[in-house]
Design an enzyme around this catalytic site. Sequence first.
Site, PDB file in Angstrom:
ATOM      1  N   TYR A  71      39.305  32.432 -17.398  1.00  0.00           N
ATOM      2  CA  TYR A  71      38.411  32.970 -16.849  1.00  0.00           C
ATOM      3  C   TYR A  71      38.512  34.205 -16.132  1.00  0.00           C
ATOM      4  O   TYR A  71      38.649  34.168 -14.757  1.00  0.00           O
ATOM      5  CB  TYR A  71      37.298  31.806 -15.957  1.00  0.00           C
ATOM      6  CG  TYR A  71      37.030  30.686 -16.611  1.00  0.00           C
ATOM      7  CD1 TYR A  71      36.802  30.384 -18.067  1.00  0.00           C
ATOM      8  CD2 TYR A  71      36.735  29.485 -16.039  1.00  0.00           C
ATOM      9  CE1 TYR A  71      36.546  29.489 -18.781  1.00  0.00           C
ATOM     10  CE2 TYR A  71      36.461  28.282 -16.690  1.00  0.00           C
ATOM     11  CZ  TYR A  71      36.112  28.210 -17.939  1.00  0.00           C
ATOM     12  OH  TYR A  71      35.877  27.124 -18.775  1.00  0.00           O
ATOM     13  N   PHE A 222      28.283  23.759 -20.505  1.00  0.00           N
ATOM     14  CA  PHE A 222      27.132  24.247 -21.068  1.00  0.00           C
ATOM     15  C   PHE A 222      25.838  23.433 -20.589  1.00  0.00           C
ATOM     16  O   PHE A 222      25.108  23.143 -21.622  1.00  0.00           O
ATOM     17  CB  PHE A 222      27.042  24.592 -22.514  1.00  0.00           C
ATOM     18  CG  PHE A 222      28.302  25.748 -22.852  1.00  0.00           C
ATOM     19  CD1 PHE A 222      28.436  26.791 -22.139  1.00  0.00           C
ATOM     20  CD2 PHE A 222      28.851  25.659 -24.171  1.00  0.00           C
ATOM     21  CE1 PHE A 222      29.329  27.650 -22.360  1.00  0.00           C
ATOM     22  CE2 PHE A 222      29.597  26.611 -24.493  1.00  0.00           C
ATOM     23  CZ  PHE A 222      29.898  27.752 -23.636  1.00  0.00           C
ATOM     24  N   PRO A 223      26.219  22.742 -19.447  1.00  0.00           N
ATOM     25  CA  PRO A 223      24.965  21.900 -19.124  1.00  0.00           C
ATOM     26  C   PRO A 223      23.442  22.403 -18.932  1.00  0.00           C
ATOM     27  O   PRO A 223      22.592  21.620 -18.940  1.00  0.00           O
ATOM     28  CB  PRO A 223      25.472  21.130 -17.597  1.00  0.00           C
ATOM     29  CG  PRO A 223      26.250  22.203 -16.878  1.00  0.00           C
ATOM     30  CD  PRO A 223      26.896  23.019 -18.288  1.00  0.00           C
ATOM     31  N   LEU A 224      23.357  23.829 -18.782  1.00  0.00           N
ATOM     32  CA  LEU A 224      22.137  24.405 -18.869  1.00  0.00           C
ATOM     33  C   LEU A 224      21.913  25.108 -19.994  1.00  0.00           C
ATOM     34  O   LEU A 224      21.282  26.069 -20.201  1.00  0.00           O
ATOM     35  CB  LEU A 224      22.182  25.273 -17.521  1.00  0.00           C
ATOM     36  CG  LEU A 224      22.240  24.801 -16.208  1.00  0.00           C
ATOM     37  CD1 LEU A 224      22.452  25.782 -15.103  1.00  0.00           C
ATOM     38  CD2 LEU A 224      21.220  23.945 -16.139  1.00  0.00           C
ATOM     39  N   GLY A 225      22.839  24.747 -21.250  1.00  0.00           N
ATOM     40  CA  GLY A 225      22.743  25.673 -22.269  1.00  0.00           C
ATOM     41  C   GLY A 225      23.013  26.832 -22.507  1.00  0.00           C
ATOM     42  O   GLY A 225      22.575  27.961 -23.066  1.00  0.00           O
ATOM     43  N   GLY A 226      24.138  27.072 -21.541  1.00  0.00           N
ATOM     44  CA  GLY A 226      24.552  28.564 -21.514  1.00  0.00           C
ATOM     45  C   GLY A 226      25.441  28.990 -23.068  1.00  0.00           C
ATOM     46  O   GLY A 226      25.821  30.274 -22.796  1.00  0.00           O
ATOM     47  N   PRO A 230      20.704  26.743 -26.647  1.00  0.00           N
ATOM     48  CA  PRO A 230      19.988  26.883 -25.342  1.00  0.00           C
ATOM     49  C   PRO A 230      19.006  25.767 -25.321  1.00  0.00           C
ATOM     50  O   PRO A 230      18.875  24.837 -25.954  1.00  0.00           O
ATOM     51  CB  PRO A 230      18.953  28.086 -25.601  1.00  0.00           C
ATOM     52  CG  PRO A 230      19.063  28.384 -27.046  1.00  0.00           C
ATOM     53  CD  PRO A 230      20.229  27.810 -27.533  1.00  0.00           C
ATOM     54  N   LEU A 231      18.717  25.531 -23.756  1.00  0.00           N
ATOM     55  CA  LEU A 231      17.702  24.675 -23.549  1.00  0.00           C
ATOM     56  C   LEU A 231      16.420  25.016 -24.293  1.00  0.00           C
ATOM     57  O   LEU A 231      16.084  26.083 -24.544  1.00  0.00           O
ATOM     58  CB  LEU A 231      17.444  24.385 -22.016  1.00  0.00           C
ATOM     59  CG  LEU A 231      18.663  23.976 -21.153  1.00  0.00           C
ATOM     60  CD1 LEU A 231      18.378  24.076 -19.649  1.00  0.00           C
ATOM     61  CD2 LEU A 231      19.336  22.567 -21.512  1.00  0.00           C
TER      62      LEU A 231
HETATM   63  N1  LIG Z   1      35.944  23.285 -21.704  1.00  0.00           N
HETATM   64  C1  LIG Z   1      35.305  24.326 -22.128  1.00  0.00           C
HETATM   65  O1  LIG Z   1      35.733  24.754 -23.287  1.00  0.00           O
HETATM   66  C2  LIG Z   1      34.330  25.108 -21.353  1.00  0.00           C
HETATM   67  C3  LIG Z   1      33.366  26.001 -22.035  1.00  0.00           C
HETATM   68  C4  LIG Z   1      32.607  26.637 -21.363  1.00  0.00           C
HETATM   69  C5  LIG Z   1      32.264  26.471 -20.308  1.00  0.00           C
HETATM   70  N2  LIG Z   1      33.259  25.409 -19.369  1.00  0.00           N
HETATM   71  C6  LIG Z   1      32.955  25.247 -17.990  1.00  0.00           C
HETATM   72  O2  LIG Z   1      31.733  24.539 -17.904  1.00  0.00           O
HETATM   73  C7  LIG Z   1      30.783  25.323 -16.714  1.00  0.00           C
HETATM   74  C8  LIG Z   1      29.486  25.228 -17.043  1.00  0.00           C
HETATM   75  O3  LIG Z   1      29.139  26.125 -18.442  1.00  0.00           O
HETATM   76  P1  LIG Z   1      28.559  27.776 -18.021  1.00  0.00           P
HETATM   77  O4  LIG Z   1      28.747  28.147 -16.949  1.00  0.00           O
HETATM   78  O5  LIG Z   1      29.270  28.392 -19.061  1.00  0.00           O
HETATM   79  O6  LIG Z   1      27.082  27.400 -18.870  1.00  0.00           O
HETATM   80  P2  LIG Z   1      25.739  26.814 -18.175  1.00  0.00           P
HETATM   81  O7  LIG Z   1      26.130  26.132 -17.008  1.00  0.00           O
HETATM   82  O8  LIG Z   1      25.190  25.817 -19.176  1.00  0.00           O
HETATM   83  O9  LIG Z   1      24.858  27.957 -17.824  1.00  0.00           O
HETATM   84  C9  LIG Z   1      25.320  28.952 -16.986  1.00  0.00           C
HETATM   85  C10 LIG Z   1      24.360  30.248 -17.369  1.00  0.00           C
HETATM   86  O10 LIG Z   1      23.137  29.862 -16.990  1.00  0.00           O
HETATM   87  C11 LIG Z   1      22.558  30.567 -15.639  1.00  0.00           C
HETATM   88  N3  LIG Z   1      21.888  29.742 -14.631  1.00  0.00           N
HETATM   89  C12 LIG Z   1      22.995  28.903 -13.914  1.00  0.00           C
HETATM   90  N4  LIG Z   1      21.824  28.247 -12.759  1.00  0.00           N
HETATM   91  C13 LIG Z   1      20.605  28.539 -13.397  1.00  0.00           C
HETATM   92  C14 LIG Z   1      19.311  28.313 -12.890  1.00  0.00           C
HETATM   93  N5  LIG Z   1      19.234  27.464 -11.816  1.00  0.00           N
HETATM   94  N6  LIG Z   1      18.367  28.984 -13.368  1.00  0.00           N
HETATM   95  C15 LIG Z   1      18.394  29.645 -14.653  1.00  0.00           C
HETATM   96  N7  LIG Z   1      19.776  29.943 -14.971  1.00  0.00           N
HETATM   97  C16 LIG Z   1      20.803  29.572 -14.498  1.00  0.00           C
HETATM   98  C17 LIG Z   1      23.642  31.458 -15.305  1.00  0.00           C
HETATM   99  O11 LIG Z   1      23.369  32.770 -14.910  1.00  0.00           O
HETATM  100  P3  LIG Z   1      23.541  33.322 -13.589  1.00  0.00           P
HETATM  101  O12 LIG Z   1      25.318  33.174 -13.365  1.00  0.00           O
HETATM  102  O13 LIG Z   1      23.076  34.737 -13.499  1.00  0.00           O
HETATM  103  O14 LIG Z   1      23.015  32.288 -12.592  1.00  0.00           O
HETATM  104  C18 LIG Z   1      24.692  31.497 -16.598  1.00  0.00           C
HETATM  105  O15 LIG Z   1      24.076  32.723 -17.540  1.00  0.00           O
HETATM  106  C19 LIG Z   1      31.490  26.780 -16.884  1.00  0.00           C
HETATM  107  O16 LIG Z   1      31.220  27.490 -15.479  1.00  0.00           O
HETATM  108  C20 LIG Z   1      33.145  26.218 -16.844  1.00  0.00           C
HETATM  109  O17 LIG Z   1      33.659  25.859 -15.773  1.00  0.00           O
HETATM  110  C21 LIG Z   1      34.187  24.925 -20.161  1.00  0.00           C
END
Ligand SMILES: NC(=O)c1ccc[n+]([C@@H]2O[C@H](COP(=O)([O-])OP(=O)(O)OC[C@H]3O[C@@H](n4cnc5c(N)ncnc54)[C@H](OP(=O)(O)O)[C@@H]3O)[C@@H](O)[C@H]2O)c1
Length: 295
Positions: A71, A222-226, A230-231
């Site tokens: 990262y 991706f718990p927020l559909g990142g 997407p959600l």
């Molecule tokens: N094992 C794997 O292959 C793998 C792959 C991906 C991720 N991960 C891990 O999983 C974690 C979570 O996944 P992720 O961060 O990719 O995706 P996520 O948690 O599903 O979503 C993050 C996205 O949502 C936005 N967000 C966060 N909180 C919000 C809210 N309350 N309201 C509106 N938008 C919001 C963030 O933007 P802002 O930053 O602008 O808030 C960011 O764009 C990662 O940080 C990483 O540690 C692991």
Amino acid sequence: MTNTGSTSRPAAAAGTFAIGGDRPVARLGYGTMRLPTGTFTGPVRDPEAGIAVLRRAVELGVNHIDTASFYRRGDVVANELVRRALAPYPDDLVIATKVGPLLGPDGYPSQQATPGQLRGLVEDNLRELGVDHLDLVYLRVGGRSAPGGEPVAERFAALAELREEGLIRHLGVSNVDAAQLGEARTVAPVAAVQNAHHVHAAADAGLLAECTRSGIAFVPFFPLGGGLDPLDPGRLEKAAGRHGATVQQIALAALLAASPVMLPIPGTGSLAHLEENVAAAAIRLTPEDVASLAG
Ligand SMILES: NC(=O)c1ccc[n+]([C@@H]2O[C@H](COP(=O)([O-])OP(=O)(O)OC[C@H]3O[C@@H](n4cnc5c(N)ncnc54)[C@H](OP(=O)(O)O)[C@@H]3O)[C@@H](O)[C@H]2O)c1
């Protein structure tokens, strides 16, 4: 799992779960992937803002932080921000990291490490985080597609050796199906599974049931559909209205309600989003909410 709803530690309002049986964490955690950059191709984020988010997360009771050496964007390296923000680390903090992908010249994961390359990747994490052992290390397998199809035992055995040496406390697997989890468990104990999952995703029911039965943490990324999937706000808005919450908070509350071993790690570089996500741990969904989430 224990329910320890607390206003001083809001991240623990949905209870705690002991990773590997001996490292209790608040069930609502935090992922660092959004600290170096907000989107996969976006500009580099301000490292000082990332440090503020990490410190606030710990103040809010988050003690499960998911990170990785890969990262990084430009000069901003998530592991180094974790160290700058939080070292010397609180005793109850569990830092989870993952190894497997190798970065190509463009800075994006390009291929998988061989078993022999995993030691160097673990050492990178030890150095960047400034620790003499890592609490939880996942073997991250596969690419960006759905889990399954490749053997994991040889690489997992290489990590198990490092665990025997005391460099790693607990092992996990990431992006796996039930067969790959079973294969890894023939090599060494698995404390956690980290797979893409959110409230609308069709969960691998067998895998989640096995984790729940065996006390293996299930950490949805991706718990927020990142990611690519997407959600659907339309399916979350009714419950959000009833609780005076945002759709993102309902998405997290639904994960927390799905299994006592579910430990979401929402990622954000925003203090406001962090506060909002942690507050979701206190939301208790009703049967009416659950029915409306199903769409
Ligand atoms: N094992 C794997 O292959 C793998 C792959 C991906 C991720 N991960 C891990 O999983 C974690 C979570 O996944 P992720 O961060 O990719 O995706 P996520 O948690 O599903 O979503 C993050 C996205 O949502 C936005 N967000 C966060 N909180 C919000 C809210 N309350 N309201 C509106 N938008 C919001 C963030 O933007 P802002 O930053 O602008 O808030 C960011 O764009 C990662 O940080 C990483 O540690 C692991």
